[in-house]
Design a protein around this motif. Structure first.
Motif, PDB file in Angstrom:
ATOM      1  N   PHE A 167     -18.706 -92.858 -10.378  1.00  0.00           N
ATOM      2  CA  PHE A 167     -19.289 -94.127 -10.897  1.00  0.00           C
ATOM      3  C   PHE A 167     -17.955 -94.459 -12.019  1.00  0.00           C
ATOM      4  O   PHE A 167     -18.002 -94.069 -13.014  1.00  0.00           O
ATOM      5  CB  PHE A 167     -20.480 -94.059 -11.813  1.00  0.00           C
ATOM      6  CG  PHE A 167     -21.676 -93.627 -11.136  1.00  0.00           C
ATOM      7  CD1 PHE A 167     -22.108 -94.412 -10.088  1.00  0.00           C
ATOM      8  CD2 PHE A 167     -22.097 -92.331 -11.100  1.00  0.00           C
ATOM      9  CE1 PHE A 167     -23.362 -94.124  -9.464  1.00  0.00           C
ATOM     10  CE2 PHE A 167     -23.039 -91.956 -10.238  1.00  0.00           C
ATOM     11  CZ  PHE A 167     -23.775 -92.696  -9.550  1.00  0.00           C
ATOM     12  N   VAL A 168     -16.937 -95.025 -11.333  1.00  0.00           N
ATOM     13  CA  VAL A 168     -15.671 -95.066 -12.179  1.00  0.00           C
ATOM     14  C   VAL A 168     -15.947 -96.275 -13.172  1.00  0.00           C
ATOM     15  O   VAL A 168     -16.100 -97.469 -12.940  1.00  0.00           O
ATOM     16  CB  VAL A 168     -14.449 -95.354 -11.190  1.00  0.00           C
ATOM     17  CG1 VAL A 168     -13.397 -95.543 -12.110  1.00  0.00           C
ATOM     18  CG2 VAL A 168     -14.245 -94.246 -10.206  1.00  0.00           C
ATOM     19  N   GLN A 169     -15.997 -95.793 -14.454  1.00  0.00           N
ATOM     20  CA  GLN A 169     -15.853 -97.017 -15.594  1.00  0.00           C
ATOM     21  C   GLN A 169     -14.532 -97.732 -15.743  1.00  0.00           C
ATOM     22  O   GLN A 169     -13.480 -96.958 -15.691  1.00  0.00           O
ATOM     23  CB  GLN A 169     -16.359 -96.546 -16.585  1.00  0.00           C
ATOM     24  CG  GLN A 169     -17.634 -95.643 -16.706  1.00  0.00           C
ATOM     25  CD  GLN A 169     -18.787 -96.438 -16.383  1.00  0.00           C
ATOM     26  OE1 GLN A 169     -18.834 -97.712 -16.879  1.00  0.00           O
ATOM     27  NE2 GLN A 169     -19.592 -96.222 -15.243  1.00  0.00           N
ATOM     28  N   GLU A 170     -14.742 -98.868 -16.126  1.00  0.00           N
ATOM     29  CA  GLU A 170     -13.501 -99.704 -16.400  1.00  0.00           C
ATOM     30  C   GLU A 170     -12.378 -98.900 -17.430  1.00  0.00           C
ATOM     31  O   GLU A 170     -11.226 -99.084 -17.381  1.00  0.00           O
ATOM     32  CB  GLU A 170     -13.504-101.129 -16.856  1.00  0.00           C
ATOM     33  CG  GLU A 170     -14.255-101.897 -15.773  1.00  0.00           C
ATOM     34  CD  GLU A 170     -14.226-103.297 -16.127  1.00  0.00           C
ATOM     35  OE1 GLU A 170     -14.229-103.462 -17.504  1.00  0.00           O
ATOM     36  OE2 GLU A 170     -15.019-104.033 -15.451  1.00  0.00           O
ATOM     37  N   ASP A 171     -12.981 -98.269 -18.296  1.00  0.00           N
ATOM     38  CA  ASP A 171     -12.171 -97.647 -19.640  1.00  0.00           C
ATOM     39  C   ASP A 171     -11.783 -96.202 -18.933  1.00  0.00           C
ATOM     40  O   ASP A 171     -11.361 -95.556 -19.951  1.00  0.00           O
ATOM     41  CB  ASP A 171     -13.033 -97.459 -20.920  1.00  0.00           C
ATOM     42  CG  ASP A 171     -14.451 -96.700 -20.771  1.00  0.00           C
ATOM     43  OD1 ASP A 171     -14.663 -96.477 -19.581  1.00  0.00           O
ATOM     44  OD2 ASP A 171     -15.009 -96.518 -21.707  1.00  0.00           O
ATOM     45  N   LEU A 172     -12.043 -95.729 -17.927  1.00  0.00           N
ATOM     46  CA  LEU A 172     -11.609 -94.416 -17.421  1.00  0.00           C
ATOM     47  C   LEU A 172      -9.972 -94.534 -17.205  1.00  0.00           C
ATOM     48  O   LEU A 172      -9.500 -95.159 -16.290  1.00  0.00           O
ATOM     49  CB  LEU A 172     -12.258 -93.712 -16.141  1.00  0.00           C
ATOM     50  CG  LEU A 172     -11.782 -92.597 -15.478  1.00  0.00           C
ATOM     51  CD1 LEU A 172     -12.528 -91.595 -16.664  1.00  0.00           C
ATOM     52  CD2 LEU A 172     -12.460 -92.361 -14.148  1.00  0.00           C
ATOM     53  N   GLU A 173      -9.362 -93.752 -18.103  1.00  0.00           N
ATOM     54  CA  GLU A 173      -7.822 -93.811 -18.228  1.00  0.00           C
ATOM     55  C   GLU A 173      -7.271 -93.122 -16.791  1.00  0.00           C
ATOM     56  O   GLU A 173      -7.872 -92.167 -16.356  1.00  0.00           O
ATOM     57  CB  GLU A 173      -7.334 -93.029 -19.306  1.00  0.00           C
ATOM     58  CG  GLU A 173      -5.841 -93.096 -19.676  1.00  0.00           C
ATOM     59  CD  GLU A 173      -5.436 -92.243 -20.920  1.00  0.00           C
ATOM     60  OE1 GLU A 173      -4.134 -92.529 -21.041  1.00  0.00           O
ATOM     61  OE2 GLU A 173      -6.274 -91.979 -21.518  1.00  0.00           O
ATOM     62  N   GLU A 174      -6.395 -94.116 -16.251  1.00  0.00           N
ATOM     63  CA  GLU A 174      -5.570 -93.373 -15.021  1.00  0.00           C
ATOM     64  C   GLU A 174      -4.211 -92.595 -15.463  1.00  0.00           C
ATOM     65  O   GLU A 174      -3.822 -92.691 -16.462  1.00  0.00           O
ATOM     66  CB  GLU A 174      -5.140 -94.497 -14.365  1.00  0.00           C
ATOM     67  CG  GLU A 174      -6.076 -95.555 -13.798  1.00  0.00           C
ATOM     68  CD  GLU A 174      -5.473 -96.819 -13.142  1.00  0.00           C
ATOM     69  OE1 GLU A 174      -4.256 -96.681 -12.689  1.00  0.00           O
ATOM     70  OE2 GLU A 174      -6.127 -97.852 -13.002  1.00  0.00           O
ATOM     71  N   ILE A 175      -4.166 -91.612 -14.636  1.00  0.00           N
ATOM     72  CA  ILE A 175      -2.992 -90.797 -14.743  1.00  0.00           C
ATOM     73  C   ILE A 175      -1.759 -91.677 -14.432  1.00  0.00           C
ATOM     74  O   ILE A 175      -1.741 -92.302 -13.280  1.00  0.00           O
ATOM     75  CB  ILE A 175      -2.983 -89.513 -14.120  1.00  0.00           C
ATOM     76  CG1 ILE A 175      -4.265 -88.894 -14.213  1.00  0.00           C
ATOM     77  CG2 ILE A 175      -1.740 -88.846 -13.985  1.00  0.00           C
ATOM     78  CD1 ILE A 175      -4.478 -88.182 -15.474  1.00  0.00           C
ATOM     79  N   ASP A 176      -0.800 -91.660 -15.305  1.00  0.00           N
ATOM     80  CA  ASP A 176       0.435 -92.437 -14.915  1.00  0.00           C
ATOM     81  C   ASP A 176       1.137 -91.923 -13.735  1.00  0.00           C
ATOM     82  O   ASP A 176       1.610 -90.766 -13.352  1.00  0.00           O
ATOM     83  CB  ASP A 176       1.467 -92.294 -16.208  1.00  0.00           C
ATOM     84  CG  ASP A 176       2.710 -93.327 -15.937  1.00  0.00           C
ATOM     85  OD1 ASP A 176       3.104 -93.456 -15.154  1.00  0.00           O
ATOM     86  OD2 ASP A 176       3.109 -93.586 -17.151  1.00  0.00           O
TER      87      ASP A 176
END
Length: 298
Positions: free
Chosen positions: A110-119
């Motif tokens: 359940f990927v939330q919009e505020d889940l930080e991506e790895i650069d």
């Protein structure tokens, strides 16, 4: 209806009832707009419009492009166990078509919009600087094969000379075959949840058809890419009967890795427990009877 003056065009007419509905829609829109901008001064409103216009331009540019950058949300920079006999790095995609109750990365389902991506630039830099030290790149999820951008990243990784391992739930056999045929995958880890009769319960989906998984099993058994099957045992989901059915279903695969420890792990459904030692043995024995290699990991 046809336009008598220009046969290439047609005229669209609305009924009186449709006009009434449209009028009501416009009235509702005007009413909502009035409430939305209440107490918003002109300066802030102009700032909003400029931001909104820029967002619109960004959206159009993105829609017109063909982005190839994949998104990763977790990263284990060094692993000695993810890919046997290889020093590897493990990257995790987001999004999954299953809702497995005992999945151990619920934040990646359940990927939330505020889940930080790895650069991604940091990942690329890391991989390019460690050629000759790292040997392999492992992709897990979520479900990696549901991401159409995975292909581009695998091509990039193989171009650097790394071996690749992908972990999948087996529901995207077409993508699996394509990447195998292109030589983009060196090792596949196939997650099998249970026997067909109990599959729906183990993935949080009613009436699931296992045909796609059967296609993936067949691809691996008849292909040239190395692989293993992985099974997680959980109390309340796995029994001797269900695993006997599972063993007969996957009979012909060369290796199964059974995971037994779930205690204390963050899962979609909290508070799940492992099988006790005798229950584990009852579940594992049917696999040992038909699978050449069965390894057990706590």
């Amino acid at each position: 209806v046809k336009n008598e003056e220009d046969k290439r065009n047609k005229n669209l007419y609305t009924t009186d009832y449709a006009k009434q509905i449209m009028s009501m829609v416009y009235d509702i829109r005007r009413d909502w707009w009035h409430h939305l901008i209440a107490d918003v001064d002109e300066e802030n409103f102009e700032h909003f419009l400029k931001s909104y216009e820029q967002m619109t331009l960004n959206a159009r540019a993105y829609a017109d492009s063909q982005p190839t950058d994949i998104h990763f949300f977790q990263w284990q920079k060094v692993s000695l166990s993810a890919f046997d006999n290889h020093v590897s790095t493990v990257l995790y995609t987001g999004g999954d078509n299953f809702r497995c109750p005992y999945y151990t990365h619920p934040e990646l389902v359940f990927v939330q919009e505020d889940l930080e991506e790895i650069d991604l630039d940091k990942i690329r830099s890391y991989l390019e600087q460690r050629k000759g030290i790292l040997e392999a790149v492992c992709i897990e999820g979520g479900e990696p094969l549901m991401n159409p951008k995975l292909e581009y990243f695998l091509e990039y990784v193989k171009g650097l000379g790394y071996k690749t391992k992908v972990r999948t739930n087996g529901t995207f056999p077409d993508n699996l075959k394509k990447y195998m045929d292109k030589g983009l995958i060196d090792f596949v880890s196939l997650d099998i949840k249970n026997g067909p009769k109990d599959y729906s319960k183990c993935i949080g989906m009613e009436g699931f058809d296992v045909k796609l998984i059967e296609q993936s099993i067949s691809l691996l058994m008849n292909g040239d890419v190395d692989y293993q099957v992985e099974i997680q045992l959980v109390k309340g989901y796995h029994t001797k009967e269900s695993m006997t059915q599972c063993a007969q279903w996957i009979k012909g695969v060369k290796k199964v890795v059974v995971h037994t420890d779930i205690d204390g792990t963050k899962t979609i459904v909290p508070g799940l427990e492992p099988l006790n030692a005798s229950e584990q043995e009852l579940c594992i024995e049917p696999l040992k009877q038909v699978i050449p290699i069965v390894e057990v990991e706590g």
